[in-house]
Scaffold this motif. Structure first.
Motif, PDB file in Angstrom:
ATOM      1  N   ARG A 206       0.834  -1.197   0.000  1.00  0.00           N
ATOM      2  CA  ARG A 206       0.000   0.000   0.000  1.00  0.00           C
ATOM      3  C   ARG A 206       0.873   1.253   0.000  1.00  0.00           C
ATOM      4  NH1 ARG A 206      -3.591  -0.944   5.171  1.00  0.00           N
ATOM      5  NH2 ARG A 206      -1.622  -1.967   5.773  1.00  0.00           N
ATOM      6  N   GLY A 207       0.578   2.142  -0.948  1.00  0.00           N
ATOM      7  CA  GLY A 207       1.309   3.398  -1.005  1.00  0.00           C
ATOM      8  C   GLY A 207       2.762   3.255  -1.408  1.00  0.00           C
ATOM      9  N   ALA A 208       3.148   2.111  -1.939  1.00  0.00           N
ATOM     10  CA  ALA A 208       4.539   1.906  -2.329  1.00  0.00           C
ATOM     11  C   ALA A 208       4.864   2.632  -3.623  1.00  0.00           C
ATOM     12  CB  ALA A 208       4.818   0.415  -2.493  1.00  0.00           C
ATOM     13  N   SER A 209       6.121   3.025  -3.770  1.00  0.00           N
ATOM     14  CA  SER A 209       6.583   3.560  -5.043  1.00  0.00           C
ATOM     15  C   SER A 209       7.233   2.413  -5.797  1.00  0.00           C
ATOM     16  CB  SER A 209       7.604   4.681  -4.837  1.00  0.00           C
ATOM     17  OG  SER A 209       8.121   5.086  -6.098  1.00  0.00           O
ATOM     18  N   LEU A 210       6.614   2.036  -6.901  1.00  0.00           N
ATOM     19  CA  LEU A 210       7.146   0.981  -7.762  1.00  0.00           C
ATOM     20  C   LEU A 210       7.503   1.567  -9.123  1.00  0.00           C
ATOM     21  CD1 LEU A 210       4.581  -1.761  -6.731  1.00  0.00           C
ATOM     22  CD2 LEU A 210       7.045  -1.873  -6.341  1.00  0.00           C
TER      23      LEU A 210
END
Length: 281
Positions: A206-210
């Motif tokens: 959740r809310g990760a920068s990928l």
């Protein structure tokens, strides 16, 4: 997380491919190499042997079976019809001079990159958390749209990389604002990470920068990707079965088309579920 922005949604609808208004530019202008994605080699500027005289694909309904999977995951973001009908005023490459044909083939990938930026900018305007940068985003969107309407000569000289860097500053600001409100705890930063074949079943992202992450053939079955930034992530053969991408942003249709999923995969409204997912096992 989404804002009901009719203007942004309407402008984004113009960034969907309309092959009936294009002269098969992606089938001619772009090169491809014999691989798992393409059954043959084809040079840039050479028509695909499957392209018919009316600019339709002779094997459109059998592309995967015939070894042209790459065609099924490609999307021009509406650049094909823009170049065909606006830049060149409806004059196709068949009947004109070689010089005009060469110009069309050179301009098409430039406009395609600009249209992809327009897609991201329009999406940014639908994200309430990004309101602090919306004024700047609107200005960038208008500037980018003006660039797409330049003459073939001007487009041929355009430094798209420099413009993309300018836009990327705004997209990064947008990402930080949106992800700050997604889920709890520290947000994972997986920008550019090599996650090829990674076992991330049920992972909390959740809310990760990928951004730009390599997720080729990764297992994201049942993963929680709500509010994740997926711009530029390589999702080829990524397993998204039953994953939750609700509120994930900067996800494009080509990325999704390249992945695997199921009827249980939850998606943001900006993309559509590939039909083959329903039958995949």
């Amino acid at each position: 997380m989404r804002e009901d922005s009719g203007t942004a949604q309407d402008r984004r609808s113009e960034l969907r491919a309309d092959c009936g208004q294009c002269f098969g530019l992606c089938c001619v202008a772009l090169p491809f190499t014999r691989s798992t994605d393409f059954a043959i080699d084809k040079a840039a500027g050479k028509p695909c042997p499957n392209l018919e005289a009316d600019s339709r694909c002779a094997i459109h309904t059998q592309l995967r079976q015939k070894g042209f999977t790459g065609c099924t995951v490609y999307d021009c973001f509406g650049a094909g019809q823009k170049v065909s009908q606006v830049t060149f005023g409806g004059q196709d490459w068949h009947s004109g001079s070689r010089e005009r044909a060469r110009q069309m083939f050179d301009v098409f990938p430039v406009v395609r990159r600009l249209h992809e930026l327009l897609w991201y900018l329009n999406e940014a305007l639908t994200l309430p958390a990004a309101r602090p940068v919306h004024a700047d985003v609107r200005r960038a969107l208008d500037k980018t749209e003006r660039l797409t309407r330049q003459t073939p000569e001007e487009l041929g000289e355009l430094d798209v990389d420099a413009h993309r860097q300018e836009i990327n500053v705004l997209l990064l600001q947008t990402s930080e604002l949106v992800r700050a409100g997604a889920g709890r705890g520290k947000k994972k930063d997986r920008r550019g990470a090599d996650l090829m074949g990674a076992r991330l079943k049920g992972a909390d992202l959740r809310g990760a920068s990928l951004r730009g992450a390599y997720l080729i053939a990764a297992d994201l079955t049942g993963a929680d990707l709500r509010g994740a930034d997926l711009i530029g992530a390589d999702l080829r053969d990524t397993d998204l079965t039953d994953a939750d991408l609700t509120g994930a942003f900067f996800l494009t249709q080509p990325q999704l088309n390249a992945a695997r999923g199921s009827a249980g995969t939850r998606l943001p409204e900006s993309v559509t579920r590939p039909g083959r997912w329903v039958d995949q096992r």
